[in-house]
Design an enzyme around this catalytic site. Structure first.
Site, PDB file in Angstrom:
ATOM      1  N   TYR A 150       0.772  -1.410   0.050  1.00  0.00           N
ATOM      2  CA  TYR A 150       0.590  -0.195  -0.025  1.00  0.00           C
ATOM      3  C   TYR A 150       0.646   1.076  -0.035  1.00  0.00           C
ATOM      4  O   TYR A 150       0.927   1.604  -0.770  1.00  0.00           O
ATOM      5  CB  TYR A 150      -0.924  -0.002   1.136  1.00  0.00           C
ATOM      6  CG  TYR A 150      -1.332   1.369   1.743  1.00  0.00           C
ATOM      7  CD1 TYR A 150      -0.977   1.954   2.958  1.00  0.00           C
ATOM      8  CD2 TYR A 150      -2.539   1.700   0.899  1.00  0.00           C
ATOM      9  CE1 TYR A 150      -1.409   3.528   2.718  1.00  0.00           C
ATOM     10  CE2 TYR A 150      -2.781   3.084   1.088  1.00  0.00           C
ATOM     11  CZ  TYR A 150      -2.534   3.799   1.838  1.00  0.00           C
ATOM     12  OH  TYR A 150      -2.643   5.181   2.022  1.00  0.00           O
ATOM     13  N   ARG A 232      -0.887   7.091  17.907  1.00  0.00           N
ATOM     14  CA  ARG A 232      -0.096   7.996  16.094  1.00  0.00           C
ATOM     15  C   ARG A 232      -1.276   9.180  16.313  1.00  0.00           C
ATOM     16  O   ARG A 232      -1.583   9.450  17.525  1.00  0.00           O
ATOM     17  CB  ARG A 232      -1.474   7.565  15.563  1.00  0.00           C
ATOM     18  CG  ARG A 232      -1.491   5.772  15.981  1.00  0.00           C
ATOM     19  CD  ARG A 232       0.010   5.866  14.649  1.00  0.00           C
ATOM     20  NE  ARG A 232       0.391   4.014  14.104  1.00  0.00           N
ATOM     21  CZ  ARG A 232       0.894   3.825  15.046  1.00  0.00           C
ATOM     22  NH1 ARG A 232       1.210   3.934  15.773  1.00  0.00           N
ATOM     23  NH2 ARG A 232       1.446   2.312  14.626  1.00  0.00           N
TER      24      ARG A 232
HETATM   25  C1  WQD Z   1      -3.652   3.180  15.371  1.00  0.00           C
HETATM   26  C2  WQD Z   1      -3.111   2.896  17.231  1.00  0.00           C
HETATM   27  C3  WQD Z   1      -2.785   0.227  16.605  1.00  0.00           C
HETATM   28  C4  WQD Z   1      -6.745  -1.341  16.069  1.00  0.00           C
HETATM   29  C5  WQD Z   1      -3.273   2.723   9.145  1.00  0.00           C
HETATM   30  C6  WQD Z   1      -2.124   2.572   7.960  1.00  0.00           C
HETATM   31  C7  WQD Z   1      -1.976   4.439   7.485  1.00  0.00           C
HETATM   32  C8  WQD Z   1      -3.996   5.378   7.281  1.00  0.00           C
HETATM   33  C9  WQD Z   1      -4.244   4.593   8.727  1.00  0.00           C
HETATM   34  C10 WQD Z   1      -4.757   5.209   5.112  1.00  0.00           C
HETATM   35  C11 WQD Z   1      -1.718   1.298  16.553  1.00  0.00           C
HETATM   36  C12 WQD Z   1      -3.806   0.404  17.400  1.00  0.00           C
HETATM   37  C13 WQD Z   1      -5.783  -0.575  15.939  1.00  0.00           C
HETATM   38  C14 WQD Z   1      -6.807  -2.013  16.449  1.00  0.00           C
HETATM   39  C15 WQD Z   1      -5.297  -1.239  18.330  1.00  0.00           C
HETATM   40  N1  WQD Z   1      -4.643   4.526   6.636  1.00  0.00           N
HETATM   41  N2  WQD Z   1      -5.389  -1.001  17.631  1.00  0.00           N
HETATM   42  N3  WQD Z   1      -6.535  -2.052  17.970  1.00  0.00           N
HETATM   43  O1  WQD Z   1      -2.279   1.893  11.359  1.00  0.00           O
HETATM   44  O2  WQD Z   1      -1.647   3.815  12.687  1.00  0.00           O
HETATM   45  O3  WQD Z   1      -2.373   4.306   9.999  1.00  0.00           O
HETATM   46  O4  WQD Z   1      -4.375   3.842   9.357  1.00  0.00           O
HETATM   47  O5  WQD Z   1      -3.692   6.148   5.279  1.00  0.00           O
HETATM   48  O6  WQD Z   1      -1.810   4.427   5.831  1.00  0.00           O
HETATM   49  O7  WQD Z   1      -1.251   2.429   7.743  1.00  0.00           O
HETATM   50  O8  WQD Z   1      -3.825   2.940  12.232  1.00  0.00           O
HETATM   51  O9  WQD Z   1      -6.295   3.053  13.262  1.00  0.00           O
HETATM   52  O10 WQD Z   1      -4.764   0.518  12.639  1.00  0.00           O
HETATM   53  O11 WQD Z   1      -4.069   2.158  14.383  1.00  0.00           O
HETATM   54  O12 WQD Z   1      -4.249  -1.410  19.451  1.00  0.00           O
HETATM   55  O13 WQD Z   1      -8.237  -3.428  17.106  1.00  0.00           O
HETATM   56  O14 WQD Z   1      -4.270   1.128  17.069  1.00  0.00           O
HETATM   57  O15 WQD Z   1      -1.836  -0.589  16.675  1.00  0.00           O
HETATM   58  O16 WQD Z   1      -1.059   1.274  17.608  1.00  0.00           O
HETATM   59  P1  WQD Z   1      -2.661   3.464  11.911  1.00  0.00           P
HETATM   60  P2  WQD Z   1      -4.488   1.698  12.929  1.00  0.00           P
END
Ligand code: WQD
Length: 336
Positions: A150, A232
């Site tokens: 991606y 984040r």
């Molecule tokens: C955030 C935090 C997880 C789900 C992704 C893509 C990025 C953008 C945004 C497109 C992390 C934690 C998550 C859950 C959890 N997408 N988490 N339990 O991975 O930072 O970014 O989405 O542009 O490109 O990489 O976002 O919301 O998945 O995770 O603990 O059920 O929440 O480990 O620390 P991420 P996320």
């Protein structure tokens, strides 16, 4: 003279919010979307929010004949390109699908633009192009180190834009690298509406709050962060949408190419969001601590100063605003 913006993927989460902000700023707007990740009735809800008919065409960025027909029907002045697949994990399983939609799809849009003598484009990119942080906050000159297909697809598209401009100076582009979009429109008529079990944190917590999912699994609490959970830079989707309006206006008014982080500069942990969502919905939300998710990193957040200095962009909504607006949206969705 009213200027017309084409939104590819304009029925999606960020696209629909950008539609509302563009209309509010006085632009004419045309949506194209294949509705693979958007409900058809979002168009009716956009009409309700803007109190005006919505021009939308159902079609795919892989269909060059369809794209040519849209440019033939409308006096497009600029394009904001959202149409893409965006799940990191899914991209690892389906790299070819991601290349086809995200890279071939985007090149089709650029060819349709060229054939119609339209050379202004805002491109939806992502902070994941930076990969493992060499330093934080991420600045726009941080090296690009895409890990997933991606993120690689986004770097490929960014590179294509640079090469295009080198080949023909008529092109001007805005590359916007999003951090973590979250929240929903104040009207609660549009918001994030994932088709299946959400990958991202806020929509997952939202489904726990509505009772659709039993509990949140926190992917690791042993990260090098204040409370051990991932940190984040969450940015309210309405702030993000307004950044797009400022970017496309800059292109049209000044023909000025730019690459910008769109983030708040503030990092929030998983527990920060969970607690904020509990305040928004007024109840305790169940969770368990699970193993780390492959590919996750401890912490990343934006240096937002370039967008502030260049566009005057400033995110104004905080985590509580994001959670409140998300809760209002999912509550309404559940009752509709
Ligand atoms: C955030 C935090 C997880 C789900 C992704 C893509 C990025 C953008 C945004 C497109 C992390 C934690 C998550 C859950 C959890 N997408 N988490 N339990 O991975 O930072 O970014 O989405 O542009 O490109 O990489 O976002 O919301 O998945 O995770 O603990 O059920 O929440 O480990 O620390 P991420 P996320």
């Amino acid at each position: 003279m009213t200027r017309t913006i084409l939104l590819t993927g304009g029925a999606g989460y960020i696209g629909s919010h950008t539609y509302v902000e563009l209309k509010s700023a006085g632009f004419d707007v045309v949506i194209v979307d294949n509705f693979s990740n958007a409900r058809a009735d979002v168009i009716d809800r956009l009409a309700q929010i803007t109190d005006a008919p919505v021009t939308a065409h159902k079609g795919d960025v892989l269909d060059r004949t369809f794209l040519a027909s849209v440019f033939a029907r409308h006096p497009i002045d600029a394009v904001i390109h959202f149409a893409a697949k965006k799940a990191v994990g899914e991209s690892v399983e389906k790299p070819l699908d991601y290349f086809e939609t995200n890279c071939t799809g985007f090149s089709n849009v650029l060819m349709a633009m060229r054939d119609a003598n339209v050379f202004n484009v805002v491109f939806s990119s992502t902070a994941t192009v930076y990969g493992e942080p060499q330093s934080l906050p991420y600045t726009e000159d941080h090296r690009l180190a895409p890990v997933s297909p991606y993120a690689q697809s986004k770097v490929t598209c960014e590179t294509l834009l640079r090469q295009l401009k080198d080949s023909d100076p008529r092109w001007t582009y805005g590359i916007l690298r999003y951090f973590n979009p979250a929240g929903a429109h104040d009207s609660a008529l549009i918001g994030e509406d994932p088709n299946d079990i959400p990958n991202n944190l806020m929509p997952y917590i939202a489904k726990v709050a509505t009772g659709e999912l039993a509990q949140l699994t926190v992917f690791g609490d042993d990260y090098d962060t204040p409370d051990g959970t991932g940190v984040r830079d969450y940015i309210h989707v309405v702030d993000l949408a307004r950044g797009h309006v400022q970017s496309v206006a800059k292109l049209l008014d000044e023909q000025d190419t730019h690459v910008l982080n769109l983030g708040t500069g503030t990092g929030y942990s998983v527990f920060d969001m969970l607690r904020s969502y509990e305040r928004a919905c007024g109840k305790a939300l169940a969770y368990q601590i699970g193993p780390r998710r492959a590919g996750d990193i401890d912490c990343f957040y934006a240096d937002p100063t370039t967008a502030r200095d260049y566009l005057g962009f400033q995110a104004t909504r905080d985590l509580d605003d994001m959670c409140r607006s998300s809760w209002n949206w999912v509550s309404r969705l559940r009752n509709s």
